[in-house]
Motif scaffolding. Structure first.
Motif, PDB file in Angstrom:
ATOM      1  N   VAL A 181       0.825  -1.202   0.000  1.00 53.77           N
ATOM      2  CA  VAL A 181       0.000   0.000   0.000  1.00 53.77           C
ATOM      3  C   VAL A 181       0.863   1.256   0.000  1.00 53.77           C
ATOM      4  O   VAL A 181       0.376   2.353  -0.317  1.00 53.77           O
ATOM      5  N   LEU A 182       2.145   1.125   0.332  1.00 56.25           N
ATOM      6  CA  LEU A 182       3.034   2.279   0.229  1.00 56.25           C
ATOM      7  C   LEU A 182       3.113   2.788  -1.204  1.00 56.25           C
ATOM      8  O   LEU A 182       3.337   3.982  -1.429  1.00 56.25           O
ATOM      9  N   ASP A 183       2.932   1.899  -2.178  1.00 56.64           N
ATOM     10  CA  ASP A 183       2.868   2.350  -3.575  1.00 56.64           C
ATOM     11  C   ASP A 183       1.689   3.299  -3.775  1.00 56.64           C
ATOM     12  O   ASP A 183       1.784   4.282  -4.524  1.00 56.64           O
ATOM     13  N   ASN A 184       0.571   2.983  -3.124  1.00 58.56           N
ATOM     14  CA  ASN A 184      -0.584   3.879  -3.191  1.00 58.56           C
ATOM     15  C   ASN A 184      -0.281   5.210  -2.516  1.00 58.56           C
ATOM     16  O   ASN A 184      -0.572   6.283  -3.063  1.00 58.56           O
ATOM     17  N   TYR A 185       0.295   5.150  -1.306  1.00 57.59           N
ATOM     18  CA  TYR A 185       0.565   6.390  -0.584  1.00 57.59           C
ATOM     19  C   TYR A 185       1.580   7.260  -1.325  1.00 57.59           C
ATOM     20  O   TYR A 185       1.449   8.489  -1.348  1.00 57.59           O
ATOM     21  N   ASP A 186       2.570   6.635  -1.950  1.00 55.46           N
ATOM     22  CA  ASP A 186       3.528   7.415  -2.735  1.00 55.46           C
ATOM     23  C   ASP A 186       2.836   8.113  -3.898  1.00 55.46           C
ATOM     24  O   ASP A 186       3.129   9.278  -4.210  1.00 55.46           O
ATOM     25  N   MET A 187       1.907   7.399  -4.545  1.00 57.39           N
ATOM     26  CA  MET A 187       1.187   8.006  -5.660  1.00 57.39           C
ATOM     27  C   MET A 187       0.294   9.146  -5.166  1.00 57.39           C
ATOM     28  O   MET A 187       0.204  10.204  -5.813  1.00 57.39           O
ATOM     29  N   ILE A 188      -0.365   8.938  -4.038  1.00 57.31           N
ATOM     30  CA  ILE A 188      -1.239   9.977  -3.480  1.00 57.31           C
ATOM     31  C   ILE A 188      -0.441  11.233  -3.171  1.00 57.31           C
ATOM     32  O   ILE A 188      -0.841  12.357  -3.527  1.00 57.31           O
ATOM     33  N   ILE A 189       0.699  11.063  -2.520  1.00 56.08           N
ATOM     34  CA  ILE A 189       1.534  12.214  -2.174  1.00 56.08           C
ATOM     35  C   ILE A 189       2.009  12.919  -3.445  1.00 56.08           C
ATOM     36  O   ILE A 189       1.986  14.156  -3.533  1.00 56.08           O
ATOM     37  N   ALA A 190       2.406  12.144  -4.442  1.00 50.96           N
ATOM     38  CA  ALA A 190       2.844  12.739  -5.703  1.00 50.96           C
ATOM     39  C   ALA A 190       1.703  13.481  -6.389  1.00 50.96           C
ATOM     40  O   ALA A 190       1.898  14.580  -6.939  1.00 50.96           O
ATOM     41  N   ASP A 191       0.496  12.900  -6.372  1.00 48.61           N
ATOM     42  CA  ASP A 191      -0.658  13.574  -6.981  1.00 48.61           C
ATOM     43  C   ASP A 191      -0.995  14.869  -6.255  1.00 48.61           C
ATOM     44  O   ASP A 191      -1.322  15.887  -6.888  1.00 48.61           O
ATOM     45  N   MET A 192      -0.936  14.854  -4.925  1.00 56.50           N
ATOM     46  CA  MET A 192      -1.236  16.070  -4.171  1.00 56.50           C
ATOM     47  C   MET A 192      -0.162  17.130  -4.381  1.00 56.50           C
ATOM     48  O   MET A 192      -0.462  18.329  -4.452  1.00 56.50           O
ATOM     49  N   GLU A 193       1.070  16.703  -4.488  1.00 55.97           N
ATOM     50  CA  GLU A 193       2.151  17.646  -4.798  1.00 55.97           C
ATOM     51  C   GLU A 193       1.926  18.295  -6.156  1.00 55.97           C
ATOM     52  O   GLU A 193       2.070  19.511  -6.323  1.00 55.97           O
ATOM     53  N   GLU A 194       1.566  17.472  -7.127  1.00 61.13           N
ATOM     54  CA  GLU A 194       1.313  17.999  -8.471  1.00 61.13           C
ATOM     55  C   GLU A 194       0.087  18.899  -8.470  1.00 61.13           C
ATOM     56  O   GLU A 194       0.081  19.965  -9.101  1.00 61.13           O
ATOM     57  N   ALA A 195      -0.960  18.498  -7.763  1.00 63.12           N
ATOM     58  CA  ALA A 195      -2.173  19.319  -7.690  1.00 63.12           C
ATOM     59  C   ALA A 195      -1.864  20.687  -7.130  1.00 63.12           C
ATOM     60  O   ALA A 195      -2.353  21.715  -7.639  1.00 63.12           O
ATOM     61  N   ALA A 196      -1.048  20.732  -6.082  1.00 63.72           N
ATOM     62  CA  ALA A 196      -0.734  22.011  -5.433  1.00 63.72           C
ATOM     63  C   ALA A 196       0.002  22.960  -6.371  1.00 63.72           C
ATOM     64  O   ALA A 196      -0.106  24.188  -6.229  1.00 63.72           O
ATOM     65  N   LYS A 197       0.749  22.420  -7.335  1.00 57.31           N
ATOM     66  CA  LYS A 197       1.450  23.281  -8.298  1.00 57.31           C
ATOM     67  C   LYS A 197       0.467  24.052  -9.175  1.00 57.31           C
ATOM     68  O   LYS A 197       0.733  25.180  -9.595  1.00 57.31           O
ATOM     69  N   TYR A 198      -0.659  23.412  -9.466  1.00 60.33           N
ATOM     70  CA  TYR A 198      -1.643  24.012 -10.366  1.00 60.33           C
ATOM     71  C   TYR A 198      -2.713  24.824  -9.642  1.00 60.33           C
ATOM     72  O   TYR A 198      -3.260  25.777 -10.201  1.00 60.33           O
ATOM     73  N   LEU A 199      -3.048  24.429  -8.421  1.00 60.35           N
ATOM     74  CA  LEU A 199      -4.200  25.005  -7.734  1.00 60.35           C
ATOM     75  C   LEU A 199      -3.869  26.334  -7.076  1.00 60.35           C
ATOM     76  O   LEU A 199      -2.740  26.545  -6.624  1.00 60.35           O
ATOM     77  N   PRO A 200      -4.856  27.232  -6.963  1.00 61.39           N
ATOM     78  CA  PRO A 200      -4.643  28.495  -6.250  1.00 61.39           C
ATOM     79  C   PRO A 200      -4.750  28.286  -4.748  1.00 61.39           C
ATOM     80  O   PRO A 200      -5.205  27.237  -4.279  1.00 61.39           O
ATOM     81  N   TYR A 201      -4.323  29.278  -3.980  1.00 60.38           N
ATOM     82  CA  TYR A 201      -4.682  29.325  -2.570  1.00 60.38           C
ATOM     83  C   TYR A 201      -6.168  29.662  -2.470  1.00 60.38           C
ATOM     84  O   TYR A 201      -6.742  30.296  -3.372  1.00 60.38           O
ATOM     85  N   PHE A 202      -6.780  29.266  -1.364  1.00 62.19           N
ATOM     86  CA  PHE A 202      -8.209  29.512  -1.209  1.00 62.19           C
ATOM     87  C   PHE A 202      -8.538  30.998  -1.295  1.00 62.19           C
ATOM     88  O   PHE A 202      -9.542  31.388  -1.896  1.00 62.19           O
ATOM     89  N   ASN A 203      -7.699  31.852  -0.726  1.00 64.10           N
ATOM     90  CA  ASN A 203      -7.997  33.291  -0.731  1.00 64.10           C
ATOM     91  C   ASN A 203      -7.809  33.920  -2.110  1.00 64.10           C
ATOM     92  O   ASN A 203      -8.112  35.098  -2.297  1.00 64.10           O
ATOM     93  N   GLU A 204      -7.323  33.159  -3.066  1.00 63.26           N
ATOM     94  CA  GLU A 204      -7.195  33.643  -4.439  1.00 63.26           C
ATOM     95  C   GLU A 204      -8.381  33.240  -5.302  1.00 63.26           C
ATOM     96  O   GLU A 204      -8.468  33.656  -6.466  1.00 63.26           O
ATOM     97  N   MET A 205      -9.289  32.454  -4.745  1.00 60.23           N
ATOM     98  CA  MET A 205     -10.414  31.938  -5.522  1.00 60.23           C
ATOM     99  C   MET A 205     -11.595  32.892  -5.454  1.00 60.23           C
ATOM    100  O   MET A 205     -11.930  33.400  -4.377  1.00 60.23           O
ATOM    101  N   PRO A 206     -12.266  33.150  -6.582  1.00 61.02           N
ATOM    102  CA  PRO A 206     -13.497  33.945  -6.531  1.00 61.02           C
ATOM    103  C   PRO A 206     -14.581  33.189  -5.778  1.00 61.02           C
ATOM    104  O   PRO A 206     -14.578  31.951  -5.735  1.00 61.02           O
ATOM    105  N   LYS A 207     -15.488  33.925  -5.184  1.00 59.43           N
ATOM    106  CA  LYS A 207     -16.489  33.297  -4.331  1.00 59.43           C
ATOM    107  C   LYS A 207     -17.329  32.275  -5.079  1.00 59.43           C
ATOM    108  O   LYS A 207     -17.772  31.275  -4.485  1.00 59.43           O
ATOM    109  N   ASN A 208     -17.540  32.484  -6.368  1.00 54.85           N
ATOM    110  CA  ASN A 208     -18.362  31.520  -7.098  1.00 54.85           C
ATOM    111  C   ASN A 208     -17.642  30.200  -7.354  1.00 54.85           C
ATOM    112  O   ASN A 208     -18.226  29.256  -7.881  1.00 54.85           O
ATOM    113  N   GLU A 209     -16.365  30.093  -6.936  1.00 54.05           N
ATOM    114  CA  GLU A 209     -15.637  28.833  -7.043  1.00 54.05           C
ATOM    115  C   GLU A 209     -15.372  28.204  -5.676  1.00 54.05           C
ATOM    116  O   GLU A 209     -14.703  27.166  -5.594  1.00 54.05           O
ATOM    117  N   TRP A 210     -15.871  28.809  -4.617  1.00 52.10           N
ATOM    118  CA  TRP A 210     -15.738  28.182  -3.306  1.00 52.10           C
ATOM    119  C   TRP A 210     -16.442  26.830  -3.333  1.00 52.10           C
ATOM    120  O   TRP A 210     -17.577  26.709  -3.791  1.00 52.10           O
TER     121      TRP A 210
END
Length: 526
Positions: A181-210
């Motif tokens: 299952v460590l293979d799963n956790y490694d993939m999850i961590i990698a996916d979240m790392e990659e997601a964070a590169k693309y995603l804004p901070y919450f305070n940068e999001m317009p209210k209609n995207e909350w």
């Protein structure tokens, strides 16, 4: 904006994917080509990733049937399948709503993979929208694996759960389980790392995207994946600390001063918010009314399925403000649909075997005009205007504190401060030490009955489940004289159970998933 998001999400998800099932001929559950979408169409594809949030099998009872095995709760109504789960004798064939999570999450993985296969090369989507689309796809793919892997995967003898990514060919989708299952956790961590590169901070999001996800939510869930991985490899505690620090050092989050306020509608988007399922009186998470008194005393159709135990009640220190918010005990006042109820007194009869019920999510039910205003008028779809947390800032602080204690030893100065910040908010005195036992109890009291912060999984990864489950669950018996409680007796409400840590550390994969696969193997012992 919240209502618009929910309705749009539901409508678009259904329009895009309702006719698709995972592993069908067109496996990705998306339009046949994502390469020529407009920005608006690309965002519609994102909304399909949120479909799982409005299903009863995920955000209704769902994995709470598994959590019902913990010492925090008991089955509030007679239910044979639930009893089998709690007693560790279910074989995966009759696991109630819990069995719906596997296909629902692989469907989400399916949607995400479709996006990740085609959107990066799209020339028609603007760069800003492409970032949102890709960030959401990485986030929800990682989340789907994190939702399933701790319940079904291990580092031996069973392994992880099947990994299917955007490069998996259609003919190879029925994959074998990875060795760990460590293979799963490694993939999850990698996916979240990659997601964070693309995603804004919450305070940068317009209210209609909350309601869409954001950067610090990805970091927080990466920390959670690392925490689960650390039970097999302690080096992951460093990863927990890293991602927790990213959330903390962002400066965007802090504890809400009053614990009870966290669970008020007015605090849906508070400083403690990291990610919640956006809900309202039309649709959303169906959890809030499921654990209150069965039938809602005739005022509203609540279901009474899960109730607190005396063990949880006693885990709170005297003076802990969290207990009164989490648990309604005999003699406590409850405002419900404009009616004042004195629990176990007026009326004196309740459906809960422990003579207690859950109070954490009852804020939307308080007002006389609640039905149709803050609560769904359909008692078979009991959504409310209260968002239901998947992860919040207090959890991040406790994850970091745990990692510091397990890594550096009891009394770690950083852990002392983190735990004391949690305790101070709960109305408790600050301590000069931070022990493993204290961390375990703070986590239990702070996060009881919250999705994702599962007590059962904590007990399993700490190695405590066998000892804890060898003792019966208890509740109160209320003794009245007229309208006065004269005494409370302690009674057994669920017998001791035989937890075999070599088998029961995971639950059985739903048998219908095993039956439709050539390569998926059931967990050993089931």
């Amino acid at each position: 904006m919240i209502k618009k998001l929910i309705l749009l999400t539901t409508v678009l998800a259904l329009s895009l994917v309702s006719c698709q099932e995972f592993l069908e001929f067109e496996p990705y559950g998306q339009p046949s080509s994502l390469g020529n979408l407009t920005d608006a169409q690309a965002m519609q594809t994102v909304y399909s990733l949120y479909e799982w949030q409005y299903r009863e099998g995920t955000m209704g009872r769902g994995f709470f049937w598994y959590e019902n095995a913990s010492d925090n709760m008991i089955t509030g109504r007679s239910q044979a399948e639930a009893a089998n789960i709690a007693n560790f004798i279910d074989n995966g064939s009759n696991s109630r709503d819990a069995r719906d999570n596997w296909p629902q999450m692989y469907r989400t993985i399916n949607y995400a993979n479709g996006i990740l296969r085609q959107v990066p090369n799209s020339q028609s989507i603007s760069p800003a929208v492409k970032d949102k689309v890709l960030g959401n796809a990485y986030f929800w793919r990682g989340f789907a694996y994190l939702w399933l892997a701790p319940w079904y995967g291990d580092n031996g003898p069973n392994g992880g759960i099947p990994i299917i990514d955007e490069n998996t060919a259609v003919e190879d989708i029925d994959k074998e389980r990875p060795a760990s299952v460590l293979d799963n956790y490694d993939m999850i961590i990698a996916d979240m790392e990659e997601a964070a590169k693309y995603l804004p901070y919450f305070n940068e999001m317009p209210k209609n995207e909350w309601g869409l996800t954001h950067k610090t939510a990805a970091w927080a869930l990466a920390a959670r994946a690392a925490l689960y991985a650390a039970q097999y490899d302690p080096s992951y505690f460093d990863v927990v600390i890293d991602y927790a620090d990213r959330v903390i050092n962002s400066g965007l989050h802090k504890l809400v001063p009053n614990y009870a306020d966290v669970f008020e509608i007015s605090h849906n988007w508070s400083s403690e918010y990291l990610y919640s399922v956006t809900s309202n009186e039309n649709d959303g998470a169906k959890w809030p009314g499921i654990s209150f008194q069965n039938g809602g005393f005739g005022y509203y159709n609540t279901w009474g399925y899960f109730q607190p135990t005396l063990e949880l009640y006693l885990a709170f220190e005297e003076g802990d403000l969290r207990r009164g918010k989490t648990i309604i005990a005999p003699g406590d006042e409850v405002d419900f649909i404009g009616n004042k109820i004195i629990w176990q007194v007026n009326p004196s009869s309740t459906s809960s075997p422990s003579h207690m019920t859950l109070g954490k999510w009852l804020a939307p039910f308080r007002g006389a005009d609640a039905i149709g205003t803050t609560v769904n008028p359909n008692g078979n779809n009991m959504t409310t205007d209260l968002n239901i947390p998947i992860i919040r800032y207090a959890d991040v602080l406790l994850m970091k504190a745990e990692a510091l204690i397990w890594k550096n030893g009891e009394g770690d100065a950083g852990a002392v401060k983190l735990i004391n910040d949690i305790r101070e908010r709960a109305g408790l005195p600050r301590n000069t030490n931070a022990t493993r036992a204290q961390l375990k109890n703070e986590r239990r009291c702070e996060l009881a009955f919250e999705f994702g912060a599962w007590r059962h999984l904590d007990l399993v990864r700490w190695g405590d489940a066998q000892s804890v489950y060898s003792k019966p669950k208890r509740g109160f018996k209320t003794n009245l004289s007229g309208n006065t409680i004269v005494s409370l007796d302690t009674v057994e409400v669920w017998p001791a159970r035989n937890f075999n840590p070599t088998v029961h550390h995971v639950f059985p994969i739903p048998t219908r998933e095993i039956a439709t696969s050539k390569n998926l193997k059931q967990n050993k012992g089931y």
